[in-house]
Structures are given as C-alpha cells and as structure tokens.
Design an enzyme around this catalytic site. Structure first.
Site, PDB file in Angstrom:
ATOM      1  N   GLU A   1     139.636  26.903  28.512  1.00  0.00           N
ATOM      2  CA  GLU A   1     138.467  26.135  28.575  1.00  0.00           C
ATOM      3  C   GLU A   1     137.354  27.207  29.338  1.00  0.00           C
ATOM      4  OE1 GLU A   1     136.715  22.494  31.757  1.00  0.00           O
ATOM      5  OE2 GLU A   1     138.278  23.647  32.303  1.00  0.00           O
TER       6      GLU A   1
ATOM      7  N   ASP B   1     125.977  23.943  30.039  1.00  0.00           N
ATOM      8  CA  ASP B   1     124.545  24.175  30.530  1.00  0.00           C
ATOM      9  C   ASP B   1     123.900  23.584  29.174  1.00  0.00           C
ATOM     10  OD1 ASP B   1     121.812  24.662  31.178  1.00  0.00           O
ATOM     11  OD2 ASP B   1     122.486  26.016  32.481  1.00  0.00           O
TER      12      ASP B   1
ATOM     13  N   GLU C   1     132.323  15.162  34.962  1.00  0.00           N
ATOM     14  CA  GLU C   1     132.698  13.820  34.330  1.00  0.00           C
ATOM     15  C   GLU C   1     132.956  12.482  35.075  1.00  0.00           C
ATOM     16  OE1 GLU C   1     135.424  12.285  30.695  1.00  0.00           O
ATOM     17  OE2 GLU C   1     135.662  14.203  31.189  1.00  0.00           O
TER      18      GLU C   1
END
Length: 211
Positions: free
Chosen positions: A44, A118, A194
């Site tokens: 990630e 971003d 999230e």
C-alpha cells in the site's frame, strides 16, 4: 494529510525492527527473505495511520503486506495498529513512495494498493498523480505479468482520470465500483479517510486494474 509531529516517533519505529524496515535499500530483492516465506506480497502506497494495511494483514494471514508512508509520525501510528492487531505478516517503510524501484526488484510484489491518493486537481500538477503514466511505468516494473492495482478514492475527478489513464495505458479493468459501500463487494477494509468520508455520506469509488 499532515499530522503533527509525534514525540518519540523515531524511537518507536527504531525499537520495532520486526515490523519497521530501516535498511530499506538493502531489502530490495530480499523481501521474501525478510518475511521468511514465499507468500504473495501486497504493497500500500501512502498507508497513513495503518487502518487498511493492518486490517488486511489480519484478514489475510497468508499474504504479506508492506505499508509505505513518507511521514514518520503517521507511520508510528500505523505501527501502533500493527502491534494492536498482533500480526506478523506486515512490514512498514518510512520512505518516499514516488519511485518504488528504489525498494523493490522487478516483479517482486504481487499487488499494489492506492487508497485516497492526493488528487492534485490542477492540470499543471497532473504528473504528480499516482495514476499518471510515468507512475504506471514504475508500477508495471515491480509487479508481475498481469499484476494488479487496486485503487480507491472519494474524488470523482481523480477516479474518472484514473479510469482513462489505466485504459490508455492498455490495462484491463477487472472491476469498477461507482458506489463501493452500496455494492455487494465483500471483504472491504476501510482506511481512516474512507471511514471519515463514509460517515459524511460521501460516495467511495473503486477500481481493479490489471497490466
């Protein structure tokens, strides 16, 4: 997301070498040795405070995970979550993830996650978006043939841009979710962003793209 400097962050990271890889340049081409097995490696980029990568590691013990973040204090909070989860199939990297070939050999990782990157909305900043073609060049190198990028965002503009970028690069879109949380997708692990956006009722977009 800028986080206030955390006192003792450096010491915390240095005190946990079983999770935090400090000699990251020496780890290149040796990640499976560091994990001690040949399980798939998922990475990630921009792991933030670690909710996603630690949650995925707990959910999938037969997969090795690497979380990358450039902010030391943020990564120290990710380490907190890793320690709390009690998982062993995870490593953390305190580095700039703009050129992953510095840390991974060609074909060394099996899947890449880009979560709430971003959006760099201004046209002049297009080359900074992680789904821009030069980043895709890098990702393709470190992934195997048919390697996948799993991408999530709340930003519709970035999502639409990324769908076009993946397609123009010749990637196959294996799944597209225009409202992830309203879908029947199973096994979703949320990032901190999230959770925050979802609580506000914002739509979450997701795509799985294959080289």
């Amino acid at each position: 997301m800028r986080v206030r400097n955390r006192k003792g962050a450096t010491e915390l990271l240095e005190a946990n070498p079983q999770y935090v890889v400090l000699n990251f340049l020496e780890a290149k081409a040796k990640w499976r040795d560091l994990f001690g097995n040949d399980n798939p490696i998922h990475v990630e980029v921009g792991s933030g405070k670690g909710a996603f990568v630690s949650g995925m590691a707990k959910q999938n013990p037969d997969i090795n995970y690497i979380g990358i973040d450039i902010q030391k204090s943020v990564l120290s909070y990710a380490l907190d979550k890793v320690l709390e989860a009690g998982v062993s199939n995870i490593k953390l990297l305190w580095v700039d993830g703009s050129d992953l070939t510095d840390y991974f050999e060609d074909g060394e990782i099996d899947r890449l996650y880009l979560n709430f990157s971003d959006p760099w909305p201004k046209k002049r900043h297009e080359k900074r978006r992680l789904t821009y073609k030069t980043f895709l060049d890098t990702f393709k190198r470190i992934l195997p043939e048919n390697g996948e990028i799993h991408f999530k965002t709340d930003n519709r503009g970035l999502f639409e841009y990324s769908l076009v970028s993946f397609s123009q690069y010749g990637m196959k879109l294996n799944g597209v979710w225009l409202d992830l949380h309203a879908s029947d997708f199973e096994g979703n692990v949320m990032t901190e962003y999230e959770q925050k956006f979802s609580n506000k009722g914002q739509v979450i977009y997701r795509v799985e793209a294959e080289f």
